[in-house]
Design a protein around this motif. Structure first.
Motif, PDB file in Angstrom:
ATOM      1  N   THR A  93       0.813  -1.220   0.000  1.00  0.00           N
ATOM      2  CA  THR A  93       0.000   0.000   0.000  1.00  0.00           C
ATOM      3  C   THR A  93       0.844   1.266   0.000  1.00  0.00           C
ATOM      4  OG1 THR A  93      -0.136  -0.133   2.416  1.00  0.00           O
ATOM      5  CG2 THR A  93      -1.944  -1.113   1.156  1.00  0.00           C
ATOM      6  N   ASP A  94       2.095   1.162   0.463  1.00  0.00           N
ATOM      7  CA  ASP A  94       2.953   2.352   0.481  1.00  0.00           C
ATOM      8  C   ASP A  94       3.738   2.525  -0.819  1.00  0.00           C
ATOM      9  OD1 ASP A  94       4.852   0.364   0.586  1.00  0.00           O
ATOM     10  OD2 ASP A  94       5.562   0.839   2.607  1.00  0.00           O
ATOM     11  N   GLY A  95       3.535   1.601  -1.760  1.00  0.00           N
ATOM     12  CA  GLY A  95       4.194   1.717  -3.052  1.00  0.00           C
ATOM     13  C   GLY A  95       5.643   1.286  -3.080  1.00  0.00           C
ATOM     14  N   ARG A  96       6.159   0.752  -1.961  1.00  0.00           N
ATOM     15  CA  ARG A  96       7.569   0.366  -1.927  1.00  0.00           C
ATOM     16  C   ARG A  96       7.827  -0.937  -2.667  1.00  0.00           C
ATOM     17  NH1 ARG A  96       9.749   0.405   4.073  1.00  0.00           N
ATOM     18  NH2 ARG A  96      11.629  -0.194   2.908  1.00  0.00           N
ATOM     19  N   TYR A  97       6.809  -1.811  -2.698  1.00  0.00           N
ATOM     20  CA  TYR A  97       6.995  -3.111  -3.330  1.00  0.00           C
ATOM     21  C   TYR A  97       5.939  -3.306  -4.424  1.00  0.00           C
ATOM     22  CZ  TYR A  97       9.768  -3.871   0.857  1.00  0.00           C
ATOM     23  OH  TYR A  97      10.692  -3.736   1.865  1.00  0.00           O
ATOM     24  N   PRO A  98       6.375  -3.607  -5.631  1.00  0.00           N
ATOM     25  CA  PRO A  98       5.419  -3.795  -6.724  1.00  0.00           C
ATOM     26  C   PRO A  98       4.708  -5.142  -6.627  1.00  0.00           C
ATOM     27  CG  PRO A  98       7.633  -4.302  -7.472  1.00  0.00           C
ATOM     28  CD  PRO A  98       7.765  -3.783  -6.062  1.00  0.00           C
ATOM     29  N   ALA A  99       3.654  -5.288  -7.389  1.00  0.00           N
ATOM     30  CA  ALA A  99       2.967  -6.575  -7.452  1.00  0.00           C
ATOM     31  C   ALA A  99       3.907  -7.610  -8.061  1.00  0.00           C
ATOM     32  CB  ALA A  99       1.708  -6.444  -8.304  1.00  0.00           C
ATOM     33  N   GLU A 100       3.812  -8.834  -7.584  1.00  0.00           N
ATOM     34  CA  GLU A 100       4.685  -9.896  -8.083  1.00  0.00           C
ATOM     35  C   GLU A 100       3.993 -11.239  -7.913  1.00  0.00           C
ATOM     36  OE1 GLU A 100       8.201  -9.876  -5.716  1.00  0.00           O
ATOM     37  OE2 GLU A 100       7.125 -10.256  -3.838  1.00  0.00           O
ATOM     38  N   ARG A 101       4.688 -12.286  -8.304  1.00  0.00           N
ATOM     39  CA  ARG A 101       4.184 -13.635  -8.092  1.00  0.00           C
ATOM     40  C   ARG A 101       5.159 -14.368  -7.181  1.00  0.00           C
ATOM     41  NH1 ARG A 101      -0.204 -14.637 -11.018  1.00  0.00           N
ATOM     42  NH2 ARG A 101      -0.183 -16.802 -10.273  1.00  0.00           N
TER      43      ARG A 101
END
Length: 209
Positions: free
Chosen positions: A22-30
């Motif tokens: 939610t803070d944008g530090r980590y992108p979506a991934e699998r």
């Protein structure tokens, strides 16, 4: 398929989507949650088979899958997979990139050793078709993966179904490979059928006991 010692490793992997933070530090991934292997070895005129699966529930780091599967990888052989370059290898390498150094080093060393042999990508020539579709055309059963079911199983910790599907898909990859070999694969196919039938009999005996 040959009179000299040879080993083939059918490999598959399962992942789940992880949303961005939610803070944008980590992108979506699998995230890697499981690997399935079907190992076939031919030596001295005899086939030997083994199935190996590692799968984890939510809360367990994906490095655990790499650690559990590393020692199962034969020192040499032919790797067989579905979308090896575009899906399987990126999934494994991404997991290794975030694993503890000692686990990543151990797994990548074992994987590199195996990859020095031949690699067969059965998806080549089939476009975006799923393995289950191609296998069905050959009268071979392969799991029909459902993303929501896999995610729910992972999140709830009830991963037995995922384990079974990984094992079945690795076996299906091997069966497709053997069937595609035509006459050269008849002996391997018969030996595989006999091995599967024996495993079923053993399970029935165990349940009856």
């Amino acid at each position: 398929m040959t009179d000299t010692p040879n080993t083939w490793v059918a490999m598959t992997a399962a992942t789940v989507p992880v949303p961005a933070s939610t803070d944008g530090r980590y992108p979506a991934e699998r995230q890697l949650i499981g690997v399935g292997l079907f190992i076939a070895r031919y030596e001295d005129g005899r086939w030997r088979f083994a199935r190996r699966v590692s799968a984890i529930p939510a809360g367990v780091p994906e490095a655990a899958v790499l650690e559990n599967i590393a020692d199962r990888l034969p020192a040499q052989g032919t790797l067989i997979g579905w979308h090896v370059d575009h899906a399987l290898m990126p999934t494994l390498l991404d997991a290794a990139a975030t694993a503890p150094p000692i686990v990543a080093h151990h797994f990548l060393g074992r994987l590199h050793r195996l990859l020095q042999g031949a690699v067969v990508d059965l998806a080549l020539g089939h476009g975006t078709a799923a393995l289950a579709t191609i296998a069905a055309d050959m009268a071979i059963r392969a799991p029909q993966w459902d993303a929501d079911t896999v995610s729910c199983a992972w999140a709830s910790g009830r991963i037995e179904g995922v384990r079974y599907d990984l094992a079945d898909e690795a076996l299906a990859i091997w069966r497709v490979f053997v069937r595609a070999a035509g006459l050269a694969g008849l002996d391997a196919e018969a030996a595989t059928d006999a091995w599967v039938a024996q495993r079923k009999r053993l399970r029935l005996v165990k349940r009856a006991g």
